[in-house]
Design a protein around this motif. Sequence first.
Motif, short mmCIF file in Angstrom:
data_model
loop_
_atom_site.label_atom_id
_atom_site.label_comp_id
_atom_site.label_asym_id
_atom_site.label_seq_id
_atom_site.Cartn_x
_atom_site.Cartn_y
_atom_site.Cartn_z
N ASP A 139 -0.94 63.95 -1.67
CA ASP A 139 0.16 63.30 -1.02
C ASP A 139 1.06 62.93 -1.67
O ASP A 139 1.71 62.76 -1.50
CB ASP A 139 -0.78 61.57 -0.62
CG ASP A 139 0.02 60.83 0.24
OD1 ASP A 139 0.27 61.07 0.91
OD2 ASP A 139 -0.02 59.54 -0.98
N GLU A 140 1.45 62.89 -3.05
CA GLU A 140 2.60 63.73 -4.22
C GLU A 140 3.58 64.53 -3.62
O GLU A 140 4.30 63.92 -3.00
CB GLU A 140 2.37 63.01 -5.78
CG GLU A 140 2.96 62.89 -6.40
CD GLU A 140 2.71 62.76 -7.67
OE1 GLU A 140 3.27 62.43 -8.52
OE2 GLU A 140 1.54 63.21 -7.95
N ASN A 178 5.18 63.30 -0.40
CA ASN A 178 5.89 62.37 -0.08
C ASN A 178 7.20 62.52 -0.88
O ASN A 178 8.41 62.26 -1.23
CB ASN A 178 5.40 61.13 -1.10
CG ASN A 178 3.79 61.07 -0.30
OD1 ASN A 178 4.21 61.02 1.33
ND2 ASN A 178 3.12 60.10 -0.17
N SER A 179 7.19 63.91 -1.94
CA SER A 179 7.97 64.02 -2.54
C SER A 179 9.21 64.98 -1.99
O SER A 179 10.05 65.03 -2.69
CB SER A 179 7.42 65.30 -3.98
OG SER A 179 7.60 66.60 -2.88
N GLY A 180 9.00 65.62 -1.14
CA GLY A 180 9.58 66.09 0.23
C GLY A 180 10.21 67.33 -0.46
O GLY A 180 10.79 68.48 -0.08
N ASN A 211 5.44 70.35 3.08
CA ASN A 211 4.80 69.67 4.07
C ASN A 211 3.63 70.69 4.38
O ASN A 211 3.57 71.33 3.70
CB ASN A 211 6.39 70.70 4.83
CG ASN A 211 7.03 69.04 5.56
OD1 ASN A 211 7.19 68.08 4.49
ND2 ASN A 211 7.96 69.67 6.48
#
Length: 703
Positions: A250-251, A254-256, A259
């Motif tokens: 998940d980290e 969420n980092s961008g 995907n």
Amino acid sequence: MELVERDAALLTFERQLAATRHGGGHLVLVSGDATLWWGACDSLETPHPLAPLHDIARDVDVPFRALLQPGHARAELFDAVLTTLQRSRRPVLAIFEDLHWADDATLDLLKFLGRRIDRVPCLLVMSWRDDEVSAAHPLRRLLGELPASQVTRLPLPPLSPDAVAALAQAAMRSATGLHALTHGNPLFVSELLRHGADGVPRGVQDLVLARFARLAPAAQAVVRLAATVPTRIESALVDALLAPAAATLDECLNSGLLNTADGAFFFRHELARVAIEDSLSPPIARALHADVLRALDGDRLAAVPLARRVHHAVRAGDARAVAALAPEAARQALQRGAHAEAAAQYRTALAHGEGGAAVGEWLAAYARECRLTGQLDEAIAAHGRLSAWHRDHPDARAEAANLSGLALAQVLALRNAEADAASRRAIALLEPLPPGADLARAYRVEAQLRMLNRDCAESVAWAEKSIALAARLGEREILAEATGTLGTATLFLDYDAGCAHLRRALELALADGLHGLAANTHSNLGSGSGEVWRLREAREHLQATIAFAQQHEIDFYRHYAVAWLALCELHLGHWDDAREHALDIVQQAAHPTTSRVMALAALGRLQARRGEPQAARTLDEALTLAQSSGTLQRVALDFQPRRSSARWRWPTATTRRGWKRSRCWTSSAPRPRPNACAGRCAPPAYAACRAARGRRRRSTRTS
């Protein structure tokens, strides 16, 4: 992030997609700077064939999925894809991204679909990076052969300063210097704004690495692992090597940076993946690739293509794995008729593999595939390396076979004198030994060299010796090769008999899956028919050559057939077609080859007929290349029949010596263009030739 300055492009997409509900399909070509990367085409050491089609088959239940497995013919697969689209009850939006990385098979598929797009309810979208597609890139050929009436081009220009400022304002960032730094590249702009850089950063890599540095160690390990796998990494592979916790994954998301979709992880932008991969120290990178390579042997990942395994073996520095995988990948490619991929895999094996005694076999196979794919300098260099290898591993038969192969490569590169010498050395090595297949092949090569120099009677004699020995030994491949050479030489003596021999050779080649020989035989039927002015038959054979050579990635014979087709179209009065074909080869075949000679001759003649000032320069280059070959076939490029004869034959004295003595301008010979012999005759005969030409000019119009 909001899209800006793309409204017109989006509206075009909507209109074209809606139009497919009421009729045939359409092509949309999108070019420009990178935006989102969908990973359809792979950035591997050797691209995996038809990677986008494999992606589609993974995501959608399509009838042609089974045909993607090795062993199925490419033509059968392409027909199945087209049939699937034709039977679709709804319009299909098919997107092929990143075509600057596409393999030849993918480009062939798009050409096949593109030419038939009006028959299916499909909007076919293709995109690529302009800055990675040079003038000689294979994608250029595809774009030039798509039906113009069914194509809409959507070049995406860089963003304007106003658009960049609007995006910066929406992201609550300063726009100062942003456009000057990025030049409006949407990827750079979006990365800079998404990652929150202040002022003017050093580059996208700094932004990506700064974001990466803020991740926890476990998340960094996932990102580093993902960076070693081009395009996308399977979730099963991540689990097998790291078994990360859900919070860690998940980290990463969420980092961008990453995907996820369809059971795999991928970077939001390929540039970000490369930035991470380039930041790895060599020991860490090798260790990661080695871990991936070992994991790919597991049951859950057994279906991963060999090309991908070779990529990781190379990056891991595992010479033994490269030696085991790359030649097998090449053999699988040959089973599919993918000669360009096979050449690339053998090149990888030679550069990175621990071959030992197998190096000789790899060099011979690599030289052969380079010759078929038009990489003549590489083929000649490989033969040279093999000769050096034979000095340390003496084997007279193997060295003779290498010399025969070298002769074939040299003659295609207009180095005919060297080819003659290599062929003679091969025969001299073999004739003292018990007769075998190598001697039969050496005789066949000598027959081809004599045929190419239009010593037709000598060629027939050598070919018959090869055929007799090959038949006695049961060597079908050599028998087919020699029959084809016999047919080509005979064609100039008796057209119908020559064509019969060539058709027999083609039957043998196709029956045994000898793609290179089949392409050569198609080509000889076409170019030989052109030389004896059976132009319509020539065009039919040349078109068949081009289609067959494209299907099997045999670029040399495709180039030669296109060049000869240019000459035929010129003489048939189809000047625009002739110019298109000639320019195609002149722009692609930059090195001295037989294909370039023919294309330059066609282009120069057309320019002269149209009064274009560059005609002399084009013809001068053609003449220089032709003279470097030292052969009658190139210097006296083609012959024209006398106006009074409906059909014509080569003169009775068919050897080059007989031609030199008395046949250049005698009444029984076909009439060459002025200066055709260009000093090739011995001095007395050349003087007689010039005198005869002067007499004939008074009564016969030359062309």
